[in-house]
Motif scaffolding. Sequence first.
Motif, short mmCIF file in Angstrom:
data_model
loop_
_atom_site.label_atom_id
_atom_site.label_comp_id
_atom_site.label_asym_id
_atom_site.label_seq_id
_atom_site.Cartn_x
_atom_site.Cartn_y
_atom_site.Cartn_z
N UNK A 1 17.88 26.99 17.29
CA UNK A 1 17.11 28.17 17.70
C UNK A 1 16.79 28.12 19.19
N UNK A 2 16.46 26.93 19.68
CA UNK A 2 16.20 26.78 21.11
C UNK A 2 17.45 27.08 21.92
N UNK A 3 18.61 26.67 21.41
CA UNK A 3 19.87 26.95 22.10
C UNK A 3 20.13 28.45 22.18
N UNK A 4 19.78 29.17 21.11
CA UNK A 4 19.95 30.63 21.11
C UNK A 4 19.05 31.25 22.18
N UNK A 5 17.80 30.78 22.26
CA UNK A 5 16.88 31.28 23.27
C UNK A 5 17.41 30.99 24.67
N UNK B 1 20.19 32.89 29.65
CA UNK B 1 21.38 32.93 30.51
C UNK B 1 22.01 34.33 30.51
N UNK B 2 21.93 35.01 29.36
CA UNK B 2 22.45 36.37 29.28
C UNK B 2 21.67 37.32 30.18
N UNK B 3 20.34 37.18 30.19
CA UNK B 3 19.52 38.02 31.06
C UNK B 3 19.83 37.73 32.53
N UNK B 4 20.04 36.46 32.86
CA UNK B 4 20.42 36.11 34.23
C UNK B 4 21.79 36.70 34.59
N UNK B 5 22.71 36.71 33.63
CA UNK B 5 24.03 37.29 33.89
C UNK B 5 23.92 38.79 34.16
N UNK B 6 23.08 39.47 33.39
CA UNK B 6 22.86 40.91 33.62
C UNK B 6 22.21 41.13 34.98
N UNK C 1 13.17 24.38 30.09
CA UNK C 1 13.40 24.30 28.64
C UNK C 1 13.57 22.85 28.20
N UNK C 2 14.29 22.05 28.99
CA UNK C 2 14.62 20.68 28.59
C UNK C 2 13.44 19.72 28.76
N UNK C 3 12.70 19.84 29.86
CA UNK C 3 11.66 18.83 30.13
C UNK C 3 10.26 19.41 30.26
N UNK C 4 10.13 20.76 30.19
CA UNK C 4 8.81 21.35 30.37
C UNK C 4 7.79 20.85 29.38
N UNK C 5 8.17 20.83 28.11
CA UNK C 5 7.23 20.39 27.07
C UNK C 5 6.95 18.90 27.16
N UNK D 1 5.55 32.89 35.56
CA UNK D 1 5.51 33.55 34.26
C UNK D 1 6.80 33.33 33.48
N UNK D 2 7.95 33.35 34.17
CA UNK D 2 9.24 33.11 33.49
C UNK D 2 9.34 31.68 32.99
N UNK D 3 8.85 30.73 33.79
CA UNK D 3 8.88 29.32 33.38
C UNK D 3 8.00 29.11 32.15
N UNK D 4 6.80 29.69 32.16
CA UNK D 4 5.91 29.55 31.01
C UNK D 4 6.54 30.15 29.75
N UNK D 5 7.17 31.29 29.90
CA UNK D 5 7.74 31.98 28.74
C UNK D 5 8.85 31.15 28.10
N UNK D 6 9.77 30.59 28.91
CA UNK D 6 10.88 29.84 28.30
C UNK D 6 10.38 28.56 27.64
N UNK D 7 9.30 27.97 28.18
CA UNK D 7 8.72 26.79 27.53
C UNK D 7 8.11 27.17 26.19
N UNK D 8 7.36 28.26 26.17
CA UNK D 8 6.71 28.70 24.93
C UNK D 8 7.72 29.11 23.87
N UNK D 9 8.80 29.75 24.29
CA UNK D 9 9.78 30.25 23.33
C UNK D 9 10.70 29.16 22.79
N UNK D 10 10.61 27.96 23.36
CA UNK D 10 11.44 26.84 22.89
C UNK D 10 10.56 25.66 22.46
N UNK D 11 9.43 25.97 21.86
CA UNK D 11 8.50 24.96 21.37
C UNK D 11 9.22 24.01 20.40
#
Length: 201
Positions: free
Chosen positions: A138-142, A147-152, A56-60, A120-130
């Motif tokens: 908004x990126x912080x919410x994503x 992190x919530x999905x990882x907690x579950x 999320x931080x450096x992918x883009x 696929x997970x790496x690509x998705x988080x990059x795309x969702x935090x454009x």
Amino acid sequence: MLNKIIHDALMIWVTIEPIGTVVLFAALASGLSARERRKIATRAIAYSAIVLLGAILIGQILLAAMNIQLISLQIAGGIILFLFGLQMIFGRAATTFSQSEAGHDIAVFPLAIPSIVGPEAIMVVILLTDNYLYSVATQAITAGIMLGVLAVTYLLMLLAEHLLRIIGKNGAAILERIMGIILATLSVDLVIDAFWTLPKP
């Protein structure tokens, strides 16, 4: 905003795919004590969080340095996610990585990578935090959703044996296929959205 939260949660959930991870974790950790299973699950989730937050931080930034447009990643990512969804629909054995390499920490391989954090997970988080489409808030919410999905996923890993007794391997396979159908549908939307944003001649 609510639509994006629901969309992001679904995309992240089906690419991290906790149910498949639970089945794999149960196979790898069978015979270990509860304390050992908890340590492995904790490390796997910690490594996964570090990788995804890093994306999320450096992918883009890395994509920009390589002159790769995000829309290109969106189209390529949508196609790859569609193929990944087809794998889930037609059956991807959770035991593919059931034997870790000698001398390797199973929390790293195969749990954190590639079970929890695949390409696929790496690509998705990059795309969702454009950075060009979404504000920092908004990126912080994503990121929080991720992190919530990882907690579950962590909680499900701790309850792996109990869950598999309840739903069984057949139930887990059915859930995986349902997630595959959802992922295939969302991936098609990604590609369609990308083509709609292409500059018109």
